[in-house]
Design a protein around this motif. Structure first.
Motif, PDB file in Angstrom:
ATOM      1  N   VAL A  46       1.046  -0.857  -0.083  1.00 53.44           N
ATOM      2  CA  VAL A  46       0.280  -0.096  -0.177  1.00 53.44           C
ATOM      3  C   VAL A  46       1.116   0.997  -0.353  1.00 53.44           C
ATOM      4  O   VAL A  46       2.086   1.105   0.730  1.00 53.44           O
ATOM      5  CB  VAL A  46      -1.044   0.224   1.474  1.00 53.44           C
ATOM      6  N   PRO A  47       0.670   2.024  -1.200  1.00 49.85           N
ATOM      7  CA  PRO A  47       0.761   3.483  -0.441  1.00 49.85           C
ATOM      8  C   PRO A  47       1.447   4.435   1.089  1.00 49.85           C
ATOM      9  O   PRO A  47       0.561   3.708   1.721  1.00 49.85           O
ATOM     10  CB  PRO A  47       0.052   4.863  -1.345  1.00 49.85           C
ATOM     11  N   VAL A  48       2.276   4.608   1.365  1.00 46.26           N
ATOM     12  CA  VAL A  48       3.077   5.041   2.730  1.00 46.26           C
ATOM     13  C   VAL A  48       2.235   5.978   3.463  1.00 46.26           C
ATOM     14  O   VAL A  48       1.653   6.639   4.494  1.00 46.26           O
ATOM     15  CB  VAL A  48       4.717   5.405   2.333  1.00 46.26           C
ATOM     16  N   HIS A  49       0.909   7.294   2.447  1.00 48.27           N
ATOM     17  CA  HIS A  49       0.452   8.202   2.802  1.00 48.27           C
ATOM     18  C   HIS A  49      -0.676   7.331   3.237  1.00 48.27           C
ATOM     19  O   HIS A  49      -1.612   7.950   4.510  1.00 48.27           O
ATOM     20  CB  HIS A  49       0.632   8.407   1.582  1.00 48.27           C
ATOM     21  N   ILE A  57       0.248   9.844  11.482  1.00 49.18           N
ATOM     22  CA  ILE A  57       2.030  10.262  12.264  1.00 49.18           C
ATOM     23  C   ILE A  57       2.496  10.197  10.899  1.00 49.18           C
ATOM     24  O   ILE A  57       1.785   9.249   9.914  1.00 49.18           O
ATOM     25  CB  ILE A  57       2.389   9.450  13.489  1.00 49.18           C
ATOM     26  N   THR A  58       4.052  10.897  10.585  1.00 48.32           N
ATOM     27  CA  THR A  58       4.655  10.791   9.246  1.00 48.32           C
ATOM     28  C   THR A  58       5.652   9.304   9.796  1.00 48.32           C
ATOM     29  O   THR A  58       6.390   9.163  10.885  1.00 48.32           O
ATOM     30  CB  THR A  58       5.258  11.952   9.219  1.00 48.32           C
TER      31      THR A  58
END
Length: 72
Positions: A46-49, A57-58
């Motif tokens: 999946v996309p990190v975003h 959180i980042t």
């Protein structure tokens, strides 16, 4: 787009079950955003975003974690 798998989340320090849950929730989020591709049961990336949205959180992704999509 940078993507992440369950195994890479485990490398970041999340537990096995927790990583599975995060990936599942991120896939559901992507489907809600209109990306039906993520309905696939066999898809585990999946996309990190999407993960960051789920966690609120980042993610600090180090060079040791083999995250795909871009050179870190």
């Amino acid at each position: 787009m940078i993507t992440i798998t369950k195994e890479e989340l485990i490398q970041l320090g999340f537990g096995t079950s927790q990583s599975q849950t995060i990936i599942r929730l991120a896939k559901n989020y992507m489907v809600q955003e209109g990306f039906d591709y993520y309905k696939s049961r066999r898809l585990g990336r999946v996309p990190v975003h999407a993960v960051e949205h789920i966690l609120g959180i980042t993610l600090e992704i180090s060079k040791e974690v083999a995250v795909h999509g871009e050179c870190v």
